[in-house]
Design an enzyme around this catalytic site. Structure first.
Site, PDB file in Angstrom:
ATOM      1  N   CYS A 171       0.829  -1.206   0.000  1.00 59.44           N
ATOM      2  CA  CYS A 171       0.000   0.000   0.000  1.00 59.44           C
ATOM      3  C   CYS A 171       0.866   1.260   0.000  1.00 59.44           C
ATOM      4  CB  CYS A 171      -0.946  -0.007   1.195  1.00 59.44           C
ATOM      5  SG  CYS A 171      -0.121  -0.317   2.767  1.00 59.44           S
ATOM      6  N   HIS A 426      -1.489   0.779   7.513  1.00 65.10           N
ATOM      7  CA  HIS A 426      -1.936   0.834   6.128  1.00 65.10           C
ATOM      8  C   HIS A 426      -1.777   2.257   5.602  1.00 65.10           C
ATOM      9  CE1 HIS A 426      -4.248   0.004   2.550  1.00 65.10           C
ATOM     10  NE2 HIS A 426      -5.068   0.999   2.833  1.00 65.10           N
TER      11      HIS A 426
END
Length: 1298
Positions: A171, A426
């Protein structure tokens, strides 16, 4: 009004229908259910509409069929246009109505694509940030992207932007790539660079792969695209996708890699032109006033968000920037060296001034609080620990009103957000588009439009305290890295339009479009291809083959048969017209139906559409040219019929018949009579419902369903005129035969090696067994005085008596080897082998000869002379603990031919034969066989009085010679044994006695597992239930253990050798035996087998735990009383240099080793015997053996497994020297048993100073020495993998890169 109220009241009273719909069109949705609770008057048409809205399919592209236990393949689907009410359509109110959502006409349902123009952007498909579990602590596993299927990435987002697929933990990479793609200056410059394929491999070219990615992001019709080609150009493998890294670190590393790749090109200075700024630092000496300055370049600026030691964070990025440029005093250890004063002086470091800058970034590392940005910028204030971007109506702000005229204005356009903690989390990016001035959330494959309110959510946690657990483990959502762009109309670029692309980009776009179209066509083919498991029983090899049949849904059944025929390689085996495809259930081995007359039907219709998984399989059925295929109809059950012959006591291979569950037992018998040509009147049919569960079908009018028949069944039939028909089933001959058949297994037994003469003689007898007319002179010995064959009872009695007398003779002779050898010769001269008569229809006398008694060569018979250790030395594997063996049921099972007829002759008579043999043998020995349960701690075949523990309840045993294919070796013999697996190991060994040639107490049974590993079976009271068909067994000669005896492995302890543990031999220790008695028994064995000449007082036995020496066993210790002993126990034998010093259990024996730091070497081990656990006594003993003054003794306990090796480069500082304790049995020493390793040194001795060359040389020597002993040089904990980009695409070639 009253009418309306009445309608409402009636509606409230109306019954409702509960519909539960299961989507079976996809393997990922098959476990999901949709529940609808509708009024009973609801039209079926409305049900379809509601289902379509729930699942997101276009109405009319799917079917609904009943799923209430009904075969959906045979049911017509509901009409999606029907106006019938649910009540009229047979839905039941108040009950659960199960429906299956299936493909329509073999086509999968079409997914509903919503119109983006009709939906408010503020609510449609908005996805900003990850979906963390509420209240969870941040970690890598807590922050995952929204789940998606492959089909969900095939349609482009309504925003017009394309997402990036997260490979696993990439990510951070996706956020940076999307930011660079949305930067016009960077994208345009990348497009202008042209790749030369002749100069570089496109796979390893980072700029080219970025170029391809950007082209796909701009032109692809997919919702998201992969980044694997980009990461492959970085030199990463698949494991790198599972490494989480810092996005700012990636930015720097990737920019460095691009600069290296762009050397000597027009883009050589692109990164510096776009992202580099300059800072000028001033330093003024506070003594003389001299001022110096220096210019530094930067790509980003680290800003502190919360000053160290402060509980208050800066209110805005601007405040943090002002703190970054505040002057500071350089004093104390930080004094500045003044060029004028020529000394270190206090100085004042002035604030940096910005020379020039273009794009730059800002970074906030959660609780690490560092930022990166340029001097003047446009942002709005916010109050938070993180970087708070609280926007007002305006998007620009001048940082200092007094500098408006000369200020440069920077506009924030990308916020890379980190959700989680420093331990994991994330990344996603909020990016402003310069095309429409709108903000978008780029969260991996999801792209959605967002508002200023959404951006506020990235400001981070609250202003309050995070509680006790903070810093790296505090979970939050913070703006992590900010990207600004200089607002300058003269310098700002716009994105290139398609018609403005350079020619090489236009070609690249065309190439990528063609590849995407090709991929789309391939997906379409895949979407219309039926993939189903295919089985085929090879007509020659009789082996079930498995494959996967892939055929287009429009291909006919006839064409599919052709494909399957070629796939199974049957072209040269059988004609094509002798093959057909049938519906098959492999789990139940059930043929569901055949497809007569449907050869031209498309496979999509036959299989019920294209599905990811099918609830059934296909079988390519074959026939012989003169045979006809049988018709299989739905609803039939398959029955495998085994015909039983009571006279021959055999069970034939199965034949298959098909019946219906509603047929009666009488009708079923008539059906079997036609197939087997047996009489239905006297027929007995026995159903085996499960293992060893036999049911006689005795009620003629009862249906097969009521009797427990299922899809696939197994029955045994017998039709004879014997009186057995009139007996109760459980007392009948038939029941006993079937019971034995169900429990009989086939084993292959390798007998001990014999001399060639003996082996050939036995083979001659066995070969003669099948032909009564071919009897040589040797076979004449087994004839009686009248010339007829002796009875089996007589042969067994004679051989047993001879074996018994031999055993007794050996016990009397004791150690007289020569005399015992001659005894063996005389006693075994006349033991012969009977004929092996296999004709099941012959007389009882002939059938009883199946239990052979092998001959032995009188000159070479040596079984009694081979000791246990001799046998052990002949094999590479050792015995494992019997408790482990008894709990293990795994085996290396070979395939058993299912259709081979298994003759079961001699089964019923064997009990009386064996009982007669044992009774008569026992009369001579005046013993009775003890059947009491074996003591849990013994491995013995005999109890204390020498009685056998063999239980003879299940005695079926039949053995015949078997010719092994290969590997049996010269002088070896194999037996194929059919035996009731409920027999005990003791009884099994007793049956093997005539074939081995010695009593069962003089041989051992080894079970052969996978990879030819052998483990001894020692639990004689246990059955053979853990064995399976075709398991292998090896018989080895050697005395079996008696009650209270244990097999012990003896190892020699060599404390000063490189390998301190050396195996010597196997010995037998007994319960109640003293250590001295066991030493006396070991002395002759050590002399004969190991060449060690030892006196009883010059060696000791001690405990062995792995490779560590433990408690010293004293001569008067008794096994099982003072020393715990178990099966396959291991013990150390240690040769003493002098008289044994250990006399009492209160003493403590430690192994000491002197460390000489001035010489960088370790002395050999010396044993120190202490009278107590006193540290002072240990010091005195060490001083006594070394000559070091008592006050200068320092010691440390060794670590790890004996001999506790450690590098001489580490020992001086790594060990815990001179612990502050007074006794040895407390922390950190914990020395409570013999065998501990103690290092000691003279504290006044200086450590040798080594040159670099000496250290390197010594390091090599130590590394080599420790690797040979299996020890590591140093302990190195697992480190976080550094982020690297390999310019040549090969990480193994760039090991020096930091």
């Amino acid at each position: 009004m009253k009418k309306k109220f009445l309608q409402i009241e009636n509606a409230a009273e109306e019954p409702r229908v509960l519909c539960i719909i299961q989507d079976t069109t996809n393997s990922k949705t098959v476990n999901e259910r949709i529940t609808l609770n509708l009024p009973a008057s609801t039209p079926v048409r409305k049900l379809f509409e509601d289902v379509a809205n729930k699942v997101g399919y276009i109405n009319g592209t799917f079917d609904l069929v009943w799923g209430n236990g009904i075969n959906t393949a045979e049911m017509a689907p509901l009409d999606h246009t029907s106006d019938k009410s649910l009540l009229d359509a047979n839905f039941e109110p108040g009950k659960k109505n199960f429906l299956h959502l299936t493909d329509k006409d073999g086509e999968q349902p079409q997914i509903l694509l919503e119109d983006s123009s009709a939906v408010d952007d503020s609510v449609h498909d908005r996805f900003i940030g990850p979906l963390p579990r509420e209240g969870s602590v941040g970690s890598a596993s807590d922050y995952v992207s929204q789940s998606y299927s492959y089909s969900s990435i095939l349609n482009k987002s309504e925003t017009g932007y394309v997402g990036l697929v997260n490979q696993a933990m990439t990510c951070y990479l996706n956020s940076l790539l999307q930011t660079l793609f949305m930067t016009p200056e960077f994208r345009n410059a990348l497009y202008k660079w042209e790749f030369e394929e002749s100069e570089e491999d496109p796979v390893t070219s980072i700029p080219y792969q970025l170029q391809r990615l950007f082209v796909l992001l701009q032109t692809s019709k997919k919702r998201a695209i992969e980044t694997t080609d980009v990461t492959r150009s970085f030199g990463w493998d698949s494991s790198e996708a599972w490494q989480q890294h810092d996005v700012q670190e990636l930015c720097r590393v990737m920019f460095d890699a691009l600069e290296q790749k762009w050397k000597q090109t027009e883009q050589a200075d692109l990164i510096n032109e776009l992202y580099q700024g300059k800072l000028k630092d001033y330093v003024r000496c506070l003594e003389c006033g001299y001022e110096g300055w220096r210019i530094d370049t930067y790509l980003d600026i680290p800003l502190v968000i919360r000053p160290y030691g402060s509980s208050q964070a800066f209110a805005s990025v601007e405040e943090a920037l002002h703190a970054f440029i505040q002057p500071e005093i350089l004093d104390g250890p930080n004094q500045y060296f003044c060029e004028r004063c020529k000394k270190k002086c206090d100085a004042r470091k002035k604030s940096p001034q910005t020379e020039s800058c273009t794009d730059s970034g800002a970074e906030n590392e959660g609780s690490c609080h560092s930022d990166q940005m340029s001097n003047d910028f446009s942002n709005d204030d916010g109050v938070d620990e993180g970087i708070c971007l609280e926007s007002n109506s305006g998007t620009e702000k001048i940082s200092k009103p007094g500098l408006e005229k000369n200020s440069l204005i920077y506009e924030l356009f990308s916020v890379m957000v980190h959700s989680g903690s420093a331990a994991g989390g994330h990344y996603y990016a909020c990016i402003k588009s310069f095309s429409d001035e709108q903000w978008y959330s780029f969260n991996d494959q999801h792209v959605s439009r967002i508002t200023q309110e959404d951006i506020k959510k990235t400001h981070g946690g609250s202003s309050g305290s995070r509680g006790y657990y903070s810093s790296a483990f505090a979970s939050s959502t913070n703006a992590y890295m900010l990207i600004y762009r200089l607002k300058d109309p003269a310098r700002n670029a716009k994105f290139l339009e398609v018609d403005e692309y350079p020619e090489h980009i236009k070609n690249l776009v065309q190439k990528e479009r063609e590849l995407e179209e090709q991929e789309k066509r391939q997906r379409e083919i895949e979407r219309n291809t039926c993939k189903i498991k295919l089985y085929c029983l090879h007509p020659v090899k009789q082996v079930m083959m498995e494959n996967k049949l892939e055929v287009h849904k429009d291909k006919t059944l006839k064409e599919a048969v052709e494909v399957a025929y070629k796939m199974m390689d049957l072209e040269e085996v059988i004609p094509l017209d002798c093959c057909r495809l049938v519906k098959y259930d492999e789990f139940h081995d059930y043929l569901e139906r055949s497809y007569e007359g449907e050869e031209d039907t498309p496979m999509g219709l036959l299989l019920g559409g294209v599905k990811s998984t099918y609830m059934f399989d296909l079988l390519l059925e074959t026939r012989k040219p003169d045979q006809v295929f049988q018709s299989y109809k739905p609803g039939e059950v398959m029955v495998k019929v085994h015909v039983v012959d009571l006279k021959a006591e055999s069970v034939a291979a199965p034949i298959t018949v098909r019946a219906y569950l509603n047929q009666t037992v009488t009708e079923f018998k008539q059906l079997i009579a036609k197939a087997t040509h047996l009489s239905a009147e006297t027929m007995r049919v026995v159903l085996e419902r499960c293992y060893n569960d036999l049911r006689l079908l005795s009620v003629p009018s009862k249906t097969l369903k009521a009797e427990g028949f299922f899809r696939s069944n197994k029955v045994f039939v017998e039709s004879s005129e014997t009186l057995d028909y009139q007996m109760a089933f459980t007392d009948s001959h038939l029941w006993k035969l079937l019971d034995r058949h169900a429990n009989t297994i086939r084993l292959f037994v390798l007998l001990p090696e014999q001399s060639p003469g003996s082996y050939s003689k036995r083979t001659a007898y066995q070969k003669a067994g099948g032909d009564s007319g071919n009897v040589d002179d040797d076979c004449e010995r087994i004839k009686g005085p009248g010339g007829g064959l002796k009875s089996v009872e007589a042969i067994l009695e004679e051989s047993t008596e001879k074996l018994k007398s031999l055993s007794l003779q050996q016990q009397q002779d004791g150690d007289n080897g020569d005399s015992s050898k001659s005894t063996e010769t005389s006693d075994f001269e006349n033991i012969e082998s009977p004929l092996n008569e296999r004709d099941s229809s012959a007389s009882v006398d002939n059938r009883e000869l199946e239990q052979h008694i092998p001959t032995s060569d009188p000159e070479n018979f040596q079984s009694e002379e081979r000791s246990d250790s001799d046998v052990n030395n002949d094999r590479s594997t050792s015995s494992v603990d019997s408790d482990i063996l008894s709990s293990s049921h795994s085996s290396d099972t070979l395939c058993n031919a299912d259709n081979a007829q298994i003759p079961l002759a001699n089964g019923l008579d064997s009990h009386s034969i064996t009982s007669s043999r044992r009774t008569k043998a026992n009369e001579g020995r005046k013993e009775t066989w003890d059947t009491a349960e074996e003591d849990s701690g013994t491995d013995s075949e005999y109890d204390e009085s020498g009685k056998s523990r063999g239980e003879m309840q299940y005695v079926y045993f039949k053995a015949e010679p078997y010719a092994a294919d290969e590997g049996s070796g010269e002088g070896h013999k194999w037996l194929m044994v059919h035996v009731d697996k409920r027999i005990t190991l003791a009884a099994f060994k007793q049956h093997l006695e005539p074939f081995v040639g010695v009593l069962s107490s003089h041989f051992k049974v080894f079970r052969v597992y996978a990879s030819n590993q052998e483990f001894e079976s020692v639990r004689l009271n246990e059955t053979l239930s853990s064995f399976s068909d075709d398991n292998k067994i090896t018989i080895r000669l050697g005395r079996a253990l008696k009650k209270g005896e244990y097999r012990v492995k003896v190892y020699q302890l060599l404390v000063n050798e490189q390998e301190p543990c050396k195996f010597l031999l196997d010995a037998v220790f007994a319960k109640g035996m003293t250590v001295r008695q066991s030493k006396e028994e070991l002395i002759p064995q050590l002399r004969e087998q190991c060449g060690l000449e030892l006196s009883i007082d010059r060696f000791r036995l001690r405990k062995k735990t792995w490779k560590n020496p433990g408690t010293v066993f004293l001569d008067y210790h008794i096994y099982e009383e003072d020393i715990n002993i178990s099966s396959n126990w291991e013990v150390f034998l240690e040769v003493l240099d002098g008289v044994e010093k250990m006399k009492s259990m209160s003493q403590l024996a430690v192994l000491s080793r002197r460390w000489r730091p001035s010489e960088m070497k370790l002395d050999p081990f010396q044993e120190v015997v202490l009278e107590s656990s006193s540290v002072d006594e240990l010091r005195e003993k060490l001083s006594e053996i070394s000559g070091i003054p008592l006050e200068d003794i320092e010691f440390a306990k060794g670590r790890g497994t004996f001999p506790c090796d450690i590098s001489v480069l580490d020992i001086h500082q790594d060990l815990d020297w001179n612990p502050k304790v007074s006794t040895l049995n407390v922390w950190p020493l914990y020395i409570c048993d013999d065998g501990a390793v103690i290092f000691y040194r003279d504290k006044t001795e200086e450590l040798m100073e080594l040159t670099d060359e000496q250290r390197n040389e010594l390091m090599k020597k130590e590394s080599s020495r420790l690797q040979k002993t299996g020890h590591r040089v140093t302990y190195s904990p697992r480190k976080e993998k550094a982020l690297k980009i390999y310019l040549d695409g090969a990480p193994n070639k760039d090991l020096t890169q930091d």
